[in-house]
Design an enzyme around this catalytic site. Structure first.
Site, short mmCIF file in Angstrom:
data_model
loop_
_atom_site.label_atom_id
_atom_site.label_comp_id
_atom_site.label_asym_id
_atom_site.label_seq_id
_atom_site.Cartn_x
_atom_site.Cartn_y
_atom_site.Cartn_z
CB CYS A 272 -13.91 14.82 -31.84
SG CYS A 272 -12.69 14.05 -30.78
CB CYS B 110 -9.51 13.94 -31.99
SG CYS B 110 -10.51 15.41 -31.86
CE LYS C 109 -5.32 14.40 -34.30
NZ LYS C 109 -5.34 15.85 -34.45
CE1 TYR D 244 -6.31 22.30 -35.60
CE2 TYR D 244 -6.08 19.92 -35.81
CZ TYR D 244 -6.84 21.04 -35.51
OH TYR D 244 -8.14 20.89 -35.10
CD GLU E 163 -2.85 16.90 -36.12
OE1 GLU E 163 -2.60 17.12 -34.93
OE2 GLU E 163 -4.03 16.79 -36.55
CG HIS F 57 17.65 10.10 -15.67
ND1 HIS F 57 18.06 10.94 -16.68
CD2 HIS F 57 18.50 9.05 -15.69
CE1 HIS F 57 19.12 10.42 -17.27
NE2 HIS F 57 19.41 9.28 -16.69
CD GLU G 214 15.90 13.49 -17.53
OE1 GLU G 214 16.53 13.74 -16.48
OE2 GLU G 214 16.06 12.44 -18.19
#
Lengths: 122, 493
Positions: free
Chosen positions: B74, B79, B82, B215, B219, B487, B492
Site C-alpha cells: 500500500c 494505494c 497510485k 483495477y 487505474e 446542495h 445529494e
C-alpha cells in the site's frame, strides 16, 4: 577517517556549511540560540542536545554532524523563516539526515534509541 | 490418580537443519512475517499490550531491480503512490478546465514525470521512516530480513547480505502479501514492468501498453493517459472481474472516450526489444482469444497488471504444516484469522475469500491481537466493506453488485434505483453531462433495505464512506429518501 562536527548559526551559514561537505552523509541538529550563559530559549533543545551528543560516536565514518543554531525565539516563531520555508522544519529541536526524509522532531530527539537508529541505519 | 504435571515441554523433538527444535521458552511472544498494512498494525497493537514482538520485512527485488522500504504494498507500490499519481492526472484536467473559469495562462501545460515521481518517492520515504520510528518507539524489533519457517515455532531470517539467524516465538502472524503475476511468455520478465516498478520508474514510460483489466490496470492506464501519455489497454475478456459489470462498462466507456485505447479479447504471446533505452522500444505480438488473428504493436513500455499472487510458497509453510490452497497460494483461515496450525495466524491479501484492502488487513490485524492479548472477542466484519476504484472517473461501492444481489435474492426481490447526474463543477467547462451515475440496490423483502451502493463520479471515495456507515446501520430506502440532500454536491443524488 571518523566523523567530524561543524557549527553554523543561521540559515545562510547552514547552507554554506552543508555545501562544503557535499558528497558526504550529513546529519544536522537544529536548536534555538543560546544566551551568554549558554542556555537555549528552547527547553526541549536543552534536553535533546546531551542525548544526541552521547550518540555521536555511532555516526558512520566520513559523515558530518552540523550543529546549527537557528536564531532567537522571535525569528523561529515567524512562520516564514527560511528554515521552515526551505528545509520544511516544523519544530526545534530537529535532528535530521540531510537530503533524506529521515528526521526526528522534538521529544523523538530525547530517545537515544531513535537517535542511534537515525545515525546507524539505512 | 492425578498425574504429576510435567513442565510445559513438548515430548517429541524434531531434527531440523541439524538442530533440535521447539525450546521451552521463546525468543518472542509474536513474530510477524511481513511489514505491510496488516503486519505493522498487528505488531504495534501487540506491543501496546507489552508483548515482545519482532517484525520481519523483506522485499525481493523485481526482475527490473526495483525495491522499497518498510510499509508493504500500500505505502510503497500501491494505494499511496497510485492516489498521488491519480491526483496528478486530475490536476492536469483541472488546469484545462480552469481556463473556462477565467484563469488565463499562455504557456502550454506539460507534465514532468521525474518531478512527480521524485515528490511521490520522497513522501513514501517519509512514511517508511515513520514506520521505523513507530516500531522502535513501541519497542518492536524490526529486521530487514526474509523470514521462513524451518520447524515448529522456529523461523530463519536471512538479510540482504545472506546472513542467517534463527528466532523462536510462541505465535506467528503471516502477513506477506502478494506480488504481481507475470504472463509466462517470452520477454515478460526481461522487458515488461509491473506496478512494483511503475511508481519509481526513473524515466517517463512514454507510449504504454497496459496488459490486464483489473483495477490496477485501469487505474494505471487512467492516470498515465491523464498525464498525457499514449496508452493502450489489452483486455483478455471482461473489465473489473468481480465488480458490478454495469459500472465496469461505464468506466471503460469513459476511459475510451477520453483517449485510452482498448484492445479487447487479445492476449500477448511475445515481447521483444526493438531498441534499448529509457524507455526503449518494445514489440508486442498478441493473439486473439476468439480466433487465430495475430496482431503486433510497438510501445515504449509494457505494464503487466494481470493479477497478484500470494507470497506463501517459499516461506517454509510445509515445514510447519500450514495448509494453503495449492492452486491460488492463498491461506484459508477460520473467522479468527487462525490457520490450521493453532499458533500460526494470517492476515491481509493472502487470506482466502477475503477482500484485499489495506483497511481490512489493518482491522483484522488489530482485532486479532486484541483477542489474543486483551481478552476481546470482536471478530473482523468483512461484510459491507466500502471500496473505491480510482479510475479517471472514480467508482465507489459498498455492498452487493447488481449481479450478486440478483443471484442471492432473486431479481423479483430487489429494486434498483438509479440516476445520472451532472456535477455542477463540470457544467461550466462543458464536461460530459451524462457520465456520472449512481445506483442503489434494495432488498424489497427487508423493508427495502439498501444492500448495495454504487457511484461513478468525482470524489467517489469521499462520497462512499458516509454511505458505507449508513448501510452498516441498516439504512432503508425510506430513510435515505427522508435524508435531506446537501446542495450543490454530487452526493445529494
Amino acid at each position: 577517517m571518523g566523523w567530524e562536527e561543524a557549527q553554523a548559526r543561521g540559515y545562510e551559514e547552514f547552507v554554506r556549511t552543508a555545501q562544503r561537505y557535499r558528497g558526504r552523509a550529513i546529519f544536522a541538529l537544529f536548536c534555538g540560540d543560546k544566551d551568554a550563559e549558554g542556555r537555549s530559549w528552547c527547553p526541549d533543545c536543552v534536553t535533546a542536545e546531551p542525548v544526541v551528543r552521547k550518540e555521536l560516536h555511532n555516526l558512520p565514518d566520513e559523515s558530518v554532524f552540523i550543529y546549527c543554531l537557528v536564531g532567537d525565539r522571535t525569528y523561529w516563531k515567524d512562520p516564514n523563516n527560511e528554515f521552515r520555508r526551505n528545509l520544511k522544519l516544523t519544530a526545534v529541536p530537529t535532528l535530521l539526515k540531510y537530503g533524506t526524509p529521515q528526521k526526528l522532531v522534538e521529544e523523538e530527539c530525547f530517545k537515544a534509541e531513535l537517535v542511534r537508529m537515525l545515525f546507524t541505519e539505512d | 490418580s492425578v498425574e504429576a504435571h510435567k513442565e510445559d515441554k513438548p515430548q517429541k523433538t524434531m531434527e531440523v537443519n541439524g538442530l533440535t527444535a521447539v525450546p521451552e521458552s521463546y525468543d518472542y511472544d509474536l513474530i510477524v512475517i511481513g511489514g505491510g498494512s496488516g503486519g505493522l498494525a498487528a505488531a504495534k497493537e501487540a506491543a501496546k499490550y507489552g508483548k515482545k514482538v519482532m517484525v520481519l520485512d523483506f522485499v525481493v527485488p523485481t526482475p527490473q531491480g526495483s525495491s522499497w522500504g518498510l510499509g508493504g504494498t500500500c505505502v510503497n507500490v500501491g494505494c499511496i503512490p497510485k492516489k498521488l499519481m491519480h491526483q496528478a492526472a486530475l490536476l492536469g484536467q483541472a488546469l484545462q478546465d480552469s481556463r473556462k473559469f477565467g484563469w488565463q495562462f499562455t504557456e502550454e501545460v506539460k507534465h514532468n514525470w521525474m518531478t512527480m515521481t521524485e515528490s511521490v518517492q520522497n513522501y513514501i520515504g517519509s512514511l517508511n521512516w515513520g514506520y521505523r520510528v513507530a516500531l522502535r518507539d513501541n519497542k518492536v524489533t524490526y529486521e530487514n530480513a526474509y523470514g521462513e519457517f524451518v520447524g515448529p515455532h522456529t523461523i530463519k531470517a536471512t538479510n540482504k547480505r545472506g546472513a542467517e539467524k534463527l528466532y523462536t516465538a510462541e505465535r506467528f502472524l503471516i502477513a506477506t502479501g502478494e506480488r504481481p503475476r507475470y504472463l509466462g511468455i517470452p520477454g515478460d520478465k526481461e522487458y515488461c514492468i509491473s506496478s512494483d516498478d511503475l511508481f519509481s520508474l526513473p524515466y517517463c514510460p512514454g507510449k504504454t501498453l497496459v496488459v490486464g483489466a483489473s483495477y490496477v490496470a485501469l487505474e494505471c492506464a487512467g492516470f498515465l493517459a491523464g498525464l498525457g501519455l499514449d496508452v493502450t489497454v489489452m483486455v483478455r475478456s471482461i473489465l473489473l472481474r468481480g465488480f458490478d459489470q454495469d459500472m465496469a462498462n461505464k468506466i471503460g466507456e469513459y476511459m475510451k472516450e477520453h483517449g485510452v485505447n482498448f484492445i479487447r479479447e487479445f492476449v500477448p504471446i511475445k515481447v521483444e526489444q526493438i531498441e534499448e533505452g529509457t524507455p526503449g522500444r518494445l514489440k508486442v505480438t498478441a493473439k486473439s482469444t476468439t480466433g487465430n488473428q495475430i496482431i503486433e504493436g510497438e510501445y515504449n513500455t509494457v505494464l503487466l497488471a494481470i493479477g497478484r499472487d500470494p507470497c506463501t510458497r517459499k516461506i517454509g509453510l510445509d515445514k510447519v504444516g500450514v495448509r494453503i490452497n495449492e492452486k491460488t497460494g492463498k491461506i484459508p483461515v477460520n473467522d479468527e484469522e487462525q490457520t490450521n496450525v493453532s499458533y500460526i495466524y494470517a492476515v491481509g491479501d493472502i487470506l482466502q475469500d477475503k477482500l484485499e484492502l489495506t483497511p481490512v488487513a489493518i482491522q483484522a490485524g488489530r482485532l486479532l491481537i486484541r483477542r489474543l492479548y486483551a481478552g476481546a472477542t470482536t471478530k473482523c466484519d468483512y461484510v459491507n466493506v466500502p471500496t473505491t476504484v480510482f479510475t479517471p472517473l472514480e467508482y465507489g461501492a459498498c455492498g452487493y453488485s447488481e449481479e450478486t444481489a440478483v443471484e442471492k435474492f432473486g431479481e423479483e426481490n430487489i429494486e434498483v434505483y438509479h440516476s445520472h447526474f451532472w456535477p455542477l463543477e463540470w457544467t461550466v467547462p462543458s464536461r460530459d453531462n451524462n457520465k456520472c451515475y449512481a445506483k442503489i440496490i434494495c432488498n424489497i423483502q427487508d423493508n427495502e433495505r439498501v444492500i448495495g451502493f454504487h457511484v461513478l463520479g468525482p470524489n467517489a471515495g469521499e462520497v462512499t464512506q458516509g454511505f458505507a456507515a449508513a448501510i452498516k446501520c441498516g439504512m432503508t430506502k425510506e430513510q435515505l429518501d427522508n435524508t435531506v440532500g446537501i446542495h450543490p454536491v454530487c452526493a445529494e443524488v
